[in-house]
Motif scaffolding. Structure first.
Motif, mmCIF file in Angstrom:
data_model
loop_
_atom_site.group_PDB
_atom_site.id
_atom_site.type_symbol
_atom_site.label_atom_id
_atom_site.label_comp_id
_atom_site.label_asym_id
_atom_site.label_seq_id
_atom_site.Cartn_x
_atom_site.Cartn_y
_atom_site.Cartn_z
ATOM 1 N N VAL A 38 7.114 22.844 54.887
ATOM 2 C CA VAL A 38 7.980 23.809 55.579
ATOM 3 C C VAL A 38 7.885 25.200 54.965
ATOM 4 O O VAL A 38 8.017 25.381 53.754
ATOM 5 C CB VAL A 38 9.449 23.332 55.576
ATOM 6 N N CYS A 69 9.794 28.908 55.488
ATOM 7 C CA CYS A 69 10.905 29.633 56.110
ATOM 8 C C CYS A 69 10.444 31.026 56.522
ATOM 9 O O CYS A 69 9.739 31.710 55.767
ATOM 10 C CB CYS A 69 12.077 29.746 55.144
ATOM 11 N N CYS A 72 12.233 24.916 50.647
ATOM 12 C CA CYS A 72 11.010 25.276 51.367
ATOM 13 C C CYS A 72 9.876 25.586 50.399
ATOM 14 O O CYS A 72 10.071 25.747 49.198
ATOM 15 C CB CYS A 72 11.262 26.449 52.312
#
Length: 325
Positions: free
Chosen positions: A167, A169, A243
């Motif tokens: 992930v 951001c 993240c």
């Protein structure tokens, strides 16, 4: 035996400035705790500080919404109002920078030795501690993730179909104004390149950023989540801590990610990185100033927003991929 003083810290009014003031606040709190035995350290200010405070590395500090009648207050905002609020609350000693007609309210009115027009804001905050002769060994921002928050962030990602190991951001907004914002269409190009490289996008921001988040994500394949306007600040902090990288404009979330040692990539244009660049061990600033940079305006008044469009999406994509290696 003299009673240890009750210390009050009044941080700045913006999230990014609070983070830039973190080394100074930590130095002041450490002095009162270690040298004077203070166990009562209060942080008072805007309500979102209750969520941010656990990340600020100020052991023992507690948030209060109402200003207490403390023994000593360090007032970081330069406003008359902040000093008057402390005086009205019965704080015995008020310390802060002079200016805005508040010198008579301050027991220690400190001169401005650091120019905010030419030097970093973090150094100006640190000079409050410096003028008080407190040790400021840690001059860089050092935030910490509270126990359980990173795992809570990973759980939130999984609940929205994301793999926490992949992930990134992306925060496409900036509370100060549109002049700081990189174009959504070019963010979309970067997002596409990141997804093609196997990464997953998570949009963070205010409810006002949801529309631009949808635009950035609209053509992406695979898992992604536009969380703009749907999370509390506490949840956003958890997500950032979990993240693998932050891509964002010059904003409060940028300072938080960098301070947490999350690899952070940011385009600068309307603002000057020599004055407000984030402090952290893994930061990449892309700055391709136009003739009008840095204008420090809320909204761009020059056709084409050149300070941002001078930065190509490929420049930012390459910076992101190099940080992810």
């Amino acid at each position: 035996m003299n009673k240890a003083p009750h210390l009050l810290l009044m941080p700045p009014n913006w999230i990014g400035d609070v983070v830039m003031a973190q080394p100074a606040m930590a130095a002041i709190a450490n002095h009162y705790r270690n040298q004077l035995g203070s166990e009562h350290i209060t942080v008072c200010g805007r309500s979102w500080l209750s969520d941010l405070l656990p990340y600020l590395n100020i052991p023992g500090a507690q948030y209060e919404a109402t200003i207490p009648a403390a023994d000593t207050a360090y007032v970081f905002p330069n406003s008359f109002r902040s000093a008057w609020q402390c005086k009205k609350a019965g704080v015995k000693e008020i310390i802060g920078y002079q200016g805005q007609w508040r010198k008579l309210l301050l027991d220690r009115a400190l001169p401005h030795r650091i120019s905010l027009k030419h030097e970093h804001h973090r150094l100006s905050y640190l000079d409050i501690a410096g003028q008080m002769k407190f040790t400021t060994a840690d001059t860089e921002v050092c935030l910490s993730t509270p126990d359980g928050d990173k795992e809570a962030g990973r759980t939130l990602m999984q609940q929205h179909g994301l793999n926490p190991e992949r992930v990134i951001c992306l925060a496409p907004g900036a509370q100060f104004g549109g002049a700081k914002c990189y174009p959504a269409e070019q963010y979309a190009e970067i997002a596409y390149g990141l997804v093609e490289s196997g990464w997953q996008l998570l949009i963070l921001g205010m409810k006002e950023d949801k529309q631009v988040g949808d635009l950035i994500l609209q053509d992406l394949r695979g898992p992604h989540w536009n969380a703009a306007g749907t999370t509390s600040l506490a949840q956003a902090l958890q997500l950032i801590s979990a993240c693998k990288m932050m891509l964002c404009n010059d904003s409060g979330l940028m300072h938080i990610a960098a301070g947490l040692a999350i690899p952070t990539v940011t385009p600068f244009g309307a603002t000057d990185p020599s004055r407000t660049a984030p402090s952290g061990p893994a930061v990449k600033i892309i700055y391709q100033p136009a003739e009008c940079s840095p204008c420090l305006k809320r909204e761009c008044t020059v056709a084409g927003h050149p300070c941002m469009t001078n930065i190509t999406s490929q420049m930012l994509l390459d910076a992101c991929l190099s940080m992810l290696k």
